[in-house]
Design an enzyme around this catalytic site. Structure first.
Site, mmCIF file in Angstrom:
data_model
loop_
_atom_site.group_PDB
_atom_site.id
_atom_site.type_symbol
_atom_site.label_atom_id
_atom_site.label_comp_id
_atom_site.label_asym_id
_atom_site.label_seq_id
_atom_site.Cartn_x
_atom_site.Cartn_y
_atom_site.Cartn_z
ATOM 1 N N ARG A 15 -1.125 -5.707 -8.692
ATOM 2 C CA ARG A 15 0.094 -6.464 -8.384
ATOM 3 C C ARG A 15 0.411 -7.469 -9.482
ATOM 4 O O ARG A 15 1.538 -7.611 -9.914
ATOM 5 C CB ARG A 15 -0.077 -7.210 -7.051
ATOM 6 C CG ARG A 15 -0.133 -6.305 -5.861
ATOM 7 C CD ARG A 15 -0.683 -7.031 -4.672
ATOM 8 N NE ARG A 15 -2.071 -7.442 -4.915
ATOM 9 C CZ ARG A 15 -2.916 -7.835 -3.999
ATOM 10 N NH1 ARG A 15 -2.532 -7.918 -2.751
ATOM 11 N NH2 ARG A 15 -4.146 -8.165 -4.299
ATOM 12 N N SER A 31 -2.879 -7.972 2.425
ATOM 13 C CA SER A 31 -3.189 -7.919 3.859
ATOM 14 C C SER A 31 -3.574 -9.313 4.351
ATOM 15 O O SER A 31 -3.157 -9.734 5.439
ATOM 16 C CB SER A 31 -4.344 -6.952 4.101
ATOM 17 O OG SER A 31 -3.994 -5.656 3.691
ATOM 18 N N HIS A 41 0.845 -1.207 0.000
ATOM 19 C CA HIS A 41 0.000 0.000 0.000
ATOM 20 C C HIS A 41 0.877 1.252 0.000
ATOM 21 O O HIS A 41 0.610 2.215 -0.729
ATOM 22 C CB HIS A 41 -0.884 0.046 1.258
ATOM 23 C CG HIS A 41 -1.942 -1.009 1.330
ATOM 24 N ND1 HIS A 41 -2.100 -1.826 2.421
ATOM 25 C CD2 HIS A 41 -2.906 -1.374 0.442
ATOM 26 C CE1 HIS A 41 -3.126 -2.643 2.215
ATOM 27 N NE2 HIS A 41 -3.618 -2.394 1.008
ATOM 28 N N LYS A 57 -17.693 -7.638 7.346
ATOM 29 C CA LYS A 57 -16.466 -8.420 7.570
ATOM 30 C C LYS A 57 -16.063 -8.357 9.044
ATOM 31 O O LYS A 57 -16.519 -7.512 9.790
ATOM 32 C CB LYS A 57 -15.333 -7.849 6.717
ATOM 33 C CG LYS A 57 -15.361 -8.333 5.277
ATOM 34 C CD LYS A 57 -13.992 -8.061 4.664
ATOM 35 C CE LYS A 57 -13.964 -8.326 3.171
ATOM 36 N NZ LYS A 57 -12.695 -7.881 2.596
HETATM 37 O O1 PNS Z 1 -8.305 -3.260 -0.110
HETATM 38 P P1 PNS Z 1 -9.463 -3.894 -0.799
HETATM 39 O O2 PNS Z 1 -10.225 -4.769 0.150
HETATM 40 O O3 PNS Z 1 -9.067 -4.590 -2.063
HETATM 41 O O4 PNS Z 1 -10.435 -2.678 -1.223
HETATM 42 C C1 PNS Z 1 -11.645 -2.929 -1.857
HETATM 43 C C2 PNS Z 1 -12.521 -1.659 -1.870
HETATM 44 C C3 PNS Z 1 -12.689 -1.109 -0.463
HETATM 45 C C4 PNS Z 1 -11.880 -0.619 -2.740
HETATM 46 C C5 PNS Z 1 -13.890 -2.085 -2.480
HETATM 47 O O5 PNS Z 1 -14.385 -3.199 -1.812
HETATM 48 C C6 PNS Z 1 -14.905 -0.962 -2.416
HETATM 49 O O6 PNS Z 1 -14.812 -0.007 -3.132
HETATM 50 N N1 PNS Z 1 -15.886 -1.103 -1.489
HETATM 51 C C7 PNS Z 1 -16.872 -0.101 -1.228
HETATM 52 C C8 PNS Z 1 -18.221 -0.507 -1.795
HETATM 53 C C9 PNS Z 1 -18.281 -0.213 -3.265
HETATM 54 O O7 PNS Z 1 -18.096 0.900 -3.712
HETATM 55 N N2 PNS Z 1 -18.547 -1.269 -4.025
HETATM 56 C C10 PNS Z 1 -18.673 -1.178 -5.444
HETATM 57 C C11 PNS Z 1 -17.330 -1.141 -6.127
HETATM 58 S S1 PNS Z 1 -17.614 -1.589 -7.728
#
Ligand code: PNS
Length: 163
Positions: free
Chosen positions: A94, A132, A17, A41
């Site tokens: 990645r 993570s 990150h 979660k």
């Molecule tokens: O670090 P991560 O878990 O890969 O991050 C994922 C994240 C938080 C970017 C994604 O789950 C997200 O944007 N969640 C918020 C809900 C949302 O907007 N969902 C629609 C995305 S298409």
């Protein structure tokens, strides 16, 4: 004013990150590291703990002239980015395996907020396998995670385990 949002779960923050933050910061004037408060979660760290760790570690990163902020959010990333008048959502890629999920997310976010572009950055190859989830797993099974997560995060993980 070029403002970006870097959203994620950050449970916990990894050096991967930080690598994305360091690489993307010179592209923007302001960046908000946006920590998802995902109530479904069961995270290792509360959203407050995750934000606090990021705030503590950020000063150790060269973020160029980009002004950094850390905020938690719930709901849609696109909506949060719009509410903060951000023009871009930053995500790190990645490996090829990340691409499909990231593409779907970027297209959905663009459908929700056509004015906001997703900017993908390639993580340094030394972090290409760092996530993570993997860090938590390796740590909990007693493996070495030094160099892959900030020292402060490792300390907090140790403290969390002995709670
Ligand atoms: O670090 P991560 O878990 O890969 O991050 C994922 C994240 C938080 C970017 C994604 O789950 C997200 O944007 N969640 C918020 C809900 C949302 O907007 N969902 C629609 C995305 S298409």
């Amino acid at each position: 004013m070029r403002r970006a949002v870097f959203p994620g779960s950050f449970d916990p923050l990894t050096n991967g990150h930080l690598d994305i933050i360091r690489r993307s910061a010179p592209l923007f004037d302001e960046m908000i590291v946006a920590v998802l408060n995902n109530l479904e979660k069961h995270p290792m760290f509360s959203v407050e703990e995750r934000c606090a760790m990021i705030r503590e570690v950020l000063p150790t990163v060269d973020t160029s002239d980009c002004k950094m902020f850390v905020e938690s959010f719930s709901g849609l990333t696109a909506e949060f980015a719009k509410s903060r008048k951000a023009g871009a959502i930053v995500r790190g890629i990645r490996a090829v395996s990340d691409y499909e999920y990231e593409l779907r997310m970027a297209l959905m976010n663009r459908r929700l907020e056509p004015e906001i572009e997703t900017v993908f950055l390639m993580a340094g190859e030394e972090y290409s396998y760092v996530s993570s989830t993997l860090m938590k797993q390796v740590f909990e099974l007693g493996g070495r995670v030094a160099g892959l997560i900030p020292e402060l995060v490792e300390e907090r993980m140790r403290a969390k385990n002995s709670e």
